[in-house]
Design a protein around this motif. Structure first.
Motif, mmCIF file in Angstrom:
data_model
loop_
_atom_site.group_PDB
_atom_site.id
_atom_site.type_symbol
_atom_site.label_atom_id
_atom_site.label_comp_id
_atom_site.label_asym_id
_atom_site.label_seq_id
_atom_site.Cartn_x
_atom_site.Cartn_y
_atom_site.Cartn_z
ATOM 1 N N LEU A 103 0.826 -1.213 0.000
ATOM 2 C CA LEU A 103 0.000 0.000 0.000
ATOM 3 C C LEU A 103 0.857 1.259 0.000
ATOM 4 C CD1 LEU A 103 -2.943 -0.745 2.430
ATOM 5 C CD2 LEU A 103 -3.124 0.297 0.177
ATOM 6 N N VAL A 104 1.907 1.239 0.828
ATOM 7 C CA VAL A 104 2.783 2.421 0.916
ATOM 8 C C VAL A 104 3.450 2.666 -0.437
ATOM 9 C CG1 VAL A 104 4.869 3.346 2.015
ATOM 10 C CG2 VAL A 104 3.145 2.193 3.415
ATOM 11 N N GLN A 105 3.801 1.568 -1.115
ATOM 12 C CA GLN A 105 4.422 1.717 -2.440
ATOM 13 C C GLN A 105 3.466 2.433 -3.400
ATOM 14 O OE1 GLN A 105 5.961 -2.037 -3.971
ATOM 15 N NE2 GLN A 105 5.897 -1.142 -6.018
ATOM 16 N N TRP A 106 2.179 2.069 -3.356
ATOM 17 C CA TRP A 106 1.201 2.706 -4.252
ATOM 18 C C TRP A 106 0.852 4.129 -3.812
ATOM 19 C CZ3 TRP A 106 -2.258 -2.149 -3.482
ATOM 20 C CH2 TRP A 106 -1.812 -3.188 -4.318
ATOM 21 N N LEU A 107 0.772 4.330 -2.477
ATOM 22 C CA LEU A 107 0.285 5.619 -1.959
ATOM 23 C C LEU A 107 1.390 6.670 -1.891
ATOM 24 C CD1 LEU A 107 -1.853 4.241 1.009
ATOM 25 C CD2 LEU A 107 -2.762 5.400 -1.014
ATOM 26 N N GLY A 108 2.618 6.215 -1.788
ATOM 27 C CA GLY A 108 3.748 7.144 -1.669
ATOM 28 C C GLY A 108 4.512 6.899 -0.385
ATOM 29 N N ASP A 109 5.839 6.940 -0.484
ATOM 30 C CA ASP A 109 6.714 6.692 0.675
ATOM 31 C C ASP A 109 6.339 7.571 1.855
ATOM 32 O OD1 ASP A 109 8.204 4.692 -0.221
ATOM 33 O OD2 ASP A 109 9.957 5.898 -0.816
ATOM 34 N N GLY A 110 6.319 6.981 3.023
ATOM 35 C CA GLY A 110 6.070 7.774 4.232
ATOM 36 C C GLY A 110 4.598 7.933 4.570
ATOM 37 N N THR A 111 3.708 7.475 3.692
ATOM 38 C CA THR A 111 2.269 7.594 4.002
ATOM 39 C C THR A 111 1.943 6.728 5.228
ATOM 40 O OG1 THR A 111 1.808 7.763 1.634
ATOM 41 C CG2 THR A 111 -0.076 7.345 3.088
ATOM 42 N N PRO A 112 1.356 7.333 6.273
ATOM 43 C CA PRO A 112 0.959 6.504 7.419
ATOM 44 C C PRO A 112 -0.232 5.624 7.045
ATOM 45 C CG PRO A 112 0.467 8.834 7.816
ATOM 46 C CD PRO A 112 1.030 8.749 6.443
ATOM 47 N N VAL A 113 -0.023 4.308 7.183
ATOM 48 C CA VAL A 113 -1.045 3.353 6.758
ATOM 49 C C VAL A 113 -1.418 2.436 7.915
ATOM 50 C CG1 VAL A 113 -1.394 1.280 5.338
ATOM 51 C CG2 VAL A 113 -0.417 3.323 4.308
ATOM 52 N N VAL A 114 -2.705 2.195 8.067
ATOM 53 C CA VAL A 114 -3.165 1.191 9.027
ATOM 54 C C VAL A 114 -3.961 0.154 8.240
ATOM 55 C CG1 VAL A 114 -4.661 0.740 11.015
ATOM 56 C CG2 VAL A 114 -3.193 2.757 10.998
ATOM 57 N N ARG A 115 -3.494 -1.098 8.341
ATOM 58 C CA ARG A 115 -4.195 -2.198 7.664
ATOM 59 C C ARG A 115 -5.154 -2.841 8.659
ATOM 60 N NH1 ARG A 115 -1.327 -7.795 5.551
ATOM 61 N NH2 ARG A 115 -3.279 -8.944 5.264
ATOM 62 N N THR A 116 -6.395 -2.982 8.244
ATOM 63 C CA THR A 116 -7.374 -3.586 9.155
ATOM 64 C C THR A 116 -8.067 -4.764 8.489
ATOM 65 O OG1 THR A 116 -9.289 -2.264 8.467
ATOM 66 C CG2 THR A 116 -7.869 -1.314 10.173
ATOM 67 N N MET A 117 -8.626 -5.615 9.299
ATOM 68 C CA MET A 117 -9.406 -6.748 8.790
ATOM 69 C C MET A 117 -10.718 -6.809 9.568
ATOM 70 S SD MET A 117 -9.434 -9.296 6.681
ATOM 71 C CE MET A 117 -10.999 -10.112 6.485
ATOM 72 N N PRO A 118 -11.762 -6.156 9.030
ATOM 73 C CA PRO A 118 -13.087 -6.279 9.665
ATOM 74 C C PRO A 118 -13.718 -7.602 9.231
ATOM 75 C CG PRO A 118 -13.032 -4.481 8.039
ATOM 76 C CD PRO A 118 -11.821 -5.331 7.817
ATOM 77 N N ASN A 119 -14.875 -7.924 9.752
ATOM 78 C CA ASN A 119 -15.580 -9.105 9.232
ATOM 79 C C ASN A 119 -17.020 -8.747 8.891
ATOM 80 O OD1 ASN A 119 -16.724 -9.087 11.758
ATOM 81 N ND2 ASN A 119 -16.070 -11.139 12.337
ATOM 82 N N ARG A 120 -17.703 -9.695 8.315
ATOM 83 C CA ARG A 120 -19.030 -9.436 7.733
ATOM 84 C C ARG A 120 -20.025 -8.792 8.712
ATOM 85 N NH1 ARG A 120 -20.500 -9.199 2.418
ATOM 86 N NH2 ARG A 120 -22.726 -9.449 2.225
ATOM 87 N N PRO A 121 -20.094 -9.255 9.967
ATOM 88 C CA PRO A 121 -21.072 -8.634 10.876
ATOM 89 C C PRO A 121 -20.813 -7.140 11.127
ATOM 90 C CG PRO A 121 -20.415 -10.794 11.704
ATOM 91 C CD PRO A 121 -19.469 -10.451 10.579
ATOM 92 N N ALA A 122 -19.690 -6.621 10.628
ATOM 93 C CA ALA A 122 -19.460 -5.169 10.695
ATOM 94 C C ALA A 122 -20.615 -4.444 10.003
ATOM 95 C CB ALA A 122 -18.140 -4.811 10.012
ATOM 96 N N LEU A 123 -21.226 -5.114 9.036
ATOM 97 C CA LEU A 123 -22.321 -4.486 8.286
ATOM 98 C C LEU A 123 -23.515 -4.183 9.177
ATOM 99 C CD1 LEU A 123 -22.225 -6.536 4.929
ATOM 100 C CD2 LEU A 123 -21.252 -4.294 5.395
#
Ligand code: NAP
Length: 276
Positions: A103-123
């Motif tokens: 993601l950082v490679q696509w968004l640009g070096d130094g971009t603060p990124v948080v990767r999350t994994m929600p699940n279906r009941p989040a809906l």
């Protein structure tokens, strides 16, 4: 705080609905999506600013939520890279299998990124989300992410991104295991003569009740199980059959298979996106 969502599908609809219900002004929410009907729906229902232009959506946002399918992530991320370069803000990804470094490679070096994994009941606001912060994301970014995703259910932090495959296997795929269990319980009840709709209601509400006891009590699951299992009783008879059939080992093998598949898919995304 102004929040931008890139991708206006199911997850965004649910998160935006939760934020609006919590009192966040529609004026502070931006959504970009290529589908006009999707934008109109979000605009009408929640009063958000909706645009087909990803860069325009994130321009004045303080936090960006990437809510597109994994296969659309490279294009979506690249489309906002120039905007992100202009000012620092945290980017949250809810896509399965896309690694932080990618993601950082696509968004640009130094971009603060948080990767999350929600699940279906989040809906329906009853999900559980695991999150992992990239090297550029600090404590205040974590707080921001917690704030935005809290409408989907609780959030747990992990320091080691490689554990996201295990998360995917346990809570990402997990709702399906419980659906299967309820299917099996419904079939078993119907085989014993219960009308199918009655068997389904009994099984589904039992799942809900057990789930609430698990999340609302401080007792571990084994203790809760013991409390409903009297010696020589009906529950003990059923549990003995399940244990003899190797339920624990079967679950261990199933969840390990899901984790392996998650890692394979992440590798594939990395390879495919790299060659695009
Ligand atoms: N739904 C769940 O239960 C769930 C649970 C956990 C995690 N997630 C993750 O959450 C993410 C979103 O899932 P979802 O169910 O909300 O998906 P969804 O309903 O398909 O919504 C994604 C939206 O993004 C749009 N889009 C595609 N490419 C785009 C681009 N380059 N820029 C902006 N928008 C773009 C799509 O338009 P088109 O229809 O034209 O492609 C679609 O309207 C996925 O990565 C998924 O893995 C979902």
């Amino acid at each position: 705080m102004r929040i931008a969502f890139v991708g206006g599908g199911h997850m965004t609809t649910s998160l935006v609905g939760g934020l609006r219900a919590r009192g966040v002004a529609g004026d502070d929410l931006r959504v970009s999506d290529p589908v006009a009907a999707q934008r109109e729906r979000l605009q009408l229902e929640f009063g958000v600013h909706a645009t087909p232009d990803n860069a325009a959506a994130v321009r004045d946002a303080d936090v960006v939520v990437m809510a597109v399918k994994p296969q659309d992530m490279a294009a979506a991320a690249r489309s906002i890279a120039a905007e992100l370069a202009a000012r620092r803000r945290v980017v949250v990804s809810i896509a399965a299998g896309i690694r932080i470094a990618q993601l950082v490679q696509w968004l640009g070096d130094g971009t603060p990124v948080v990767r999350t994994m929600p699940n279906r009941p989040a809906l329906i606001g009853s999900g559980i989300t695991a999150a992992c912060a990239g090297p550029g994301a600090g404590p205040s970014d974590r707080t921001t992410v917690e704030d935005v995703l809290s409408t989907a259910g609780p959030l747990v932090w992990l320091d080691d991104e490689s554990l996201m495959d295990a998360v995917t296997a346990v809570s990402g795929s997990g709702p399906a295991y419980f659906f299967l269990l309820v299917e099996a319980l419904e079939d078993a009840g119907a085989a014993l003569g219960l009308p199918r709709d009655v068997a389904r209601r009994l099984a589904s509400w039992t799942a809900l009740g057990a789930g609430r006891m698990l999340t609302e009590s401080s007792e571990p699951p084994a203790r809760l199980r013991e409390q409903v299992t009297s010696k020589g009783g009906t529950t003990a008879a059923a549990l003995a059959v399940l244990e003899r059939a190797g339920l624990h080992d079967t679950f261990a093998a199933a969840v390990a298979a899901a984790a392996r598949r998650s890692a394979e898919l992440a590798d594939q995304f990395g390879e495919q996106s790299g060659s695009r």
